[in-house]
Write a protein that holds these residues in place. Structure first.
Motif, mmCIF file in Angstrom:
data_model
loop_
_atom_site.group_PDB
_atom_site.id
_atom_site.type_symbol
_atom_site.label_atom_id
_atom_site.label_comp_id
_atom_site.label_asym_id
_atom_site.label_seq_id
_atom_site.Cartn_x
_atom_site.Cartn_y
_atom_site.Cartn_z
ATOM 1 N N ILE A 208 0.829 -1.210 0.000
ATOM 2 C CA ILE A 208 0.000 0.000 0.000
ATOM 3 C C ILE A 208 0.861 1.258 0.000
ATOM 4 C CG2 ILE A 208 -1.783 1.268 1.274
ATOM 5 C CD1 ILE A 208 -2.753 -1.417 0.118
ATOM 6 N N THR A 209 0.409 2.261 -0.754
ATOM 7 C CA THR A 209 1.110 3.554 -0.741
ATOM 8 C C THR A 209 0.208 4.625 -0.122
ATOM 9 O OG1 THR A 209 0.309 4.209 -2.943
ATOM 10 C CG2 THR A 209 2.376 2.975 -2.841
ATOM 11 N N LEU A 210 0.840 5.588 0.515
ATOM 12 C CA LEU A 210 0.137 6.730 1.106
ATOM 13 C C LEU A 210 0.724 7.993 0.498
ATOM 14 C CD1 LEU A 210 -1.831 7.942 3.175
ATOM 15 C CD2 LEU A 210 -0.014 7.784 4.895
ATOM 16 N N ASP A 211 -0.104 8.708 -0.248
ATOM 17 C CA ASP A 211 0.346 9.907 -0.981
ATOM 18 C C ASP A 211 1.568 9.614 -1.849
ATOM 19 O OD1 ASP A 211 -1.683 11.523 -0.004
ATOM 20 O OD2 ASP A 211 -0.559 12.073 1.795
ATOM 21 N N GLY A 212 1.538 8.452 -2.518
ATOM 22 C CA GLY A 212 2.593 8.112 -3.471
ATOM 23 C C GLY A 212 3.801 7.422 -2.883
ATOM 24 N N GLU A 213 3.904 7.364 -1.570
ATOM 25 C CA GLU A 213 5.043 6.717 -0.914
ATOM 26 C C GLU A 213 4.606 5.408 -0.255
ATOM 27 O OE1 GLU A 213 8.227 7.854 -0.917
ATOM 28 O OE2 GLU A 213 7.641 9.566 -2.160
ATOM 29 N N VAL B 129 -4.109 8.723 8.995
ATOM 30 C CA VAL B 129 -4.199 9.364 7.667
ATOM 31 C C VAL B 129 -4.932 10.698 7.791
ATOM 32 C CG1 VAL B 129 -5.045 9.096 5.303
ATOM 33 C CG2 VAL B 129 -4.209 7.103 6.565
ATOM 34 N N LYS B 130 -4.401 11.724 7.153
ATOM 35 C CA LYS B 130 -5.003 13.050 7.212
ATOM 36 C C LYS B 130 -5.993 13.235 6.058
ATOM 37 C CE LYS B 130 -0.912 15.127 9.367
ATOM 38 N NZ LYS B 130 0.208 16.090 9.190
ATOM 39 N N PRO B 131 -7.071 13.992 6.280
ATOM 40 C CA PRO B 131 -8.025 14.274 5.204
ATOM 41 C C PRO B 131 -7.323 14.860 3.983
ATOM 42 C CG PRO B 131 -8.937 14.968 7.294
ATOM 43 C CD PRO B 131 -7.509 14.579 7.571
ATOM 44 N N GLY B 132 -7.694 14.370 2.811
ATOM 45 C CA GLY B 132 -7.059 14.819 1.580
ATOM 46 C C GLY B 132 -5.987 13.879 1.072
ATOM 47 N N TYR C 268 -9.129 9.964 1.076
ATOM 48 C CA TYR C 268 -9.761 10.179 2.380
ATOM 49 C C TYR C 268 -10.249 11.622 2.401
ATOM 50 C CZ TYR C 268 -10.161 10.228 7.526
ATOM 51 O OH TYR C 268 -10.625 10.324 8.829
ATOM 52 N N LEU C 269 -11.525 11.824 2.110
ATOM 53 C CA LEU C 269 -12.065 13.170 1.906
ATOM 54 C C LEU C 269 -12.105 13.991 3.186
ATOM 55 C CD1 LEU C 269 -15.042 12.214 -0.443
ATOM 56 C CD2 LEU C 269 -12.805 13.111 -1.114
ATOM 57 N N ASN C 270 -12.650 13.386 4.245
ATOM 58 C CA ASN C 270 -12.780 14.108 5.519
ATOM 59 C C ASN C 270 -12.997 13.101 6.643
ATOM 60 O OD1 ASN C 270 -15.617 14.268 3.906
ATOM 61 N ND2 ASN C 270 -15.972 13.828 6.081
#
Length: 201
Positions: A120-125, A134-137, A177-179
């Motif tokens: 799994i990647t989070l914001d490309g990493e 995880v932060k919204p957006g 993750y919208l909000n």
């Protein structure tokens, strides 16, 4: 670190709820496990016992141990707003939970494994820490070389995108993750006030 890997139906029967998802065995035997299960069902539980059981149920549901759970509660207590609702929001914002909610994995333990095995990647990493908040957006996606994994393909086949705080892009195998979700939007039957009362003693 130790994780519960035993029979899930046994835990579901302990709390009288299908906390790991639909369970046909729980429907047949909707009383606590063990030789004296039916007797336990009739036994009156103290206020402390009710509060403790609620905390244990949440820990099993989200796959946390006591220290992790206590740390999240402390963080929730420092945030603005209601501590109980903050706690549930933090639990829902964990990376492994979002992977599960997006439909990438069939269960939270499976989601935890996918994250820790670098699928799994989070914001490309690439992120291998299931407990990351995880932060919204932020964008959670399946790693390019992992998209063909059978467990991911089978899970995504039944993905209905039913959570309003998440947005799924099937073409990219990525979700946003919208909000932070409202308490009323979270489907888990949790009485977070009992947990607040327990830790407030």
């Amino acid at each position: 670190m130790a994780r519960y890997t035993g029979p899930q139906t046994k835990i579901a029967r302990k709390f009288g709820e299908p906390i790991y998802g639909p369970d046909k065995y729980l429907e047949k035997k909707n009383y606590p496990p063990g030789q004296h299960g039916l007797a336990k069902k009739r036994k009156k539980v103290s206020e402390y016992g009710t509060q403790l059981a609620e905390k244990q149920k949440v820990k099993y549901t989200y796959g946390l141990l006591e220290r992790q759970f206590r740390n999240l509660y402390t963080k929730a207590a420092r945030m603005k707003g209601r501590t109980g609702e903050n706690l549930i929001t933090l639990l829902e914002s964990r990376l492994d939970n979002i992977v599960y909610r997006l439909g990438i994995a069939p269960s939270r333990p499976a989601a935890r494994q996918l994250v820790s095995h670098c699928h799994i990647t989070l914001d490309g990493e690439v992120c291998s820490v299931p407990s990351v908040i995880v932060k919204p957006g932020s964008v959670v996606a399946v790693r390019e070389r992992s998209k063909s994994l059978e467990v991911i393909q089978d899970s995504l086949a039944g993905n209905t995108g039913k959570y309003p705080w998440l947005e799924w892009d099937g073409a990219k195998c990525a979700g946003k993750y919208l909000n932070a979700p409202e308490r009323t939007e979270i489907p888990e039957t949790i009485n977070e006030q009992l947990i607040v009362e327990l830790y407030s003693k």
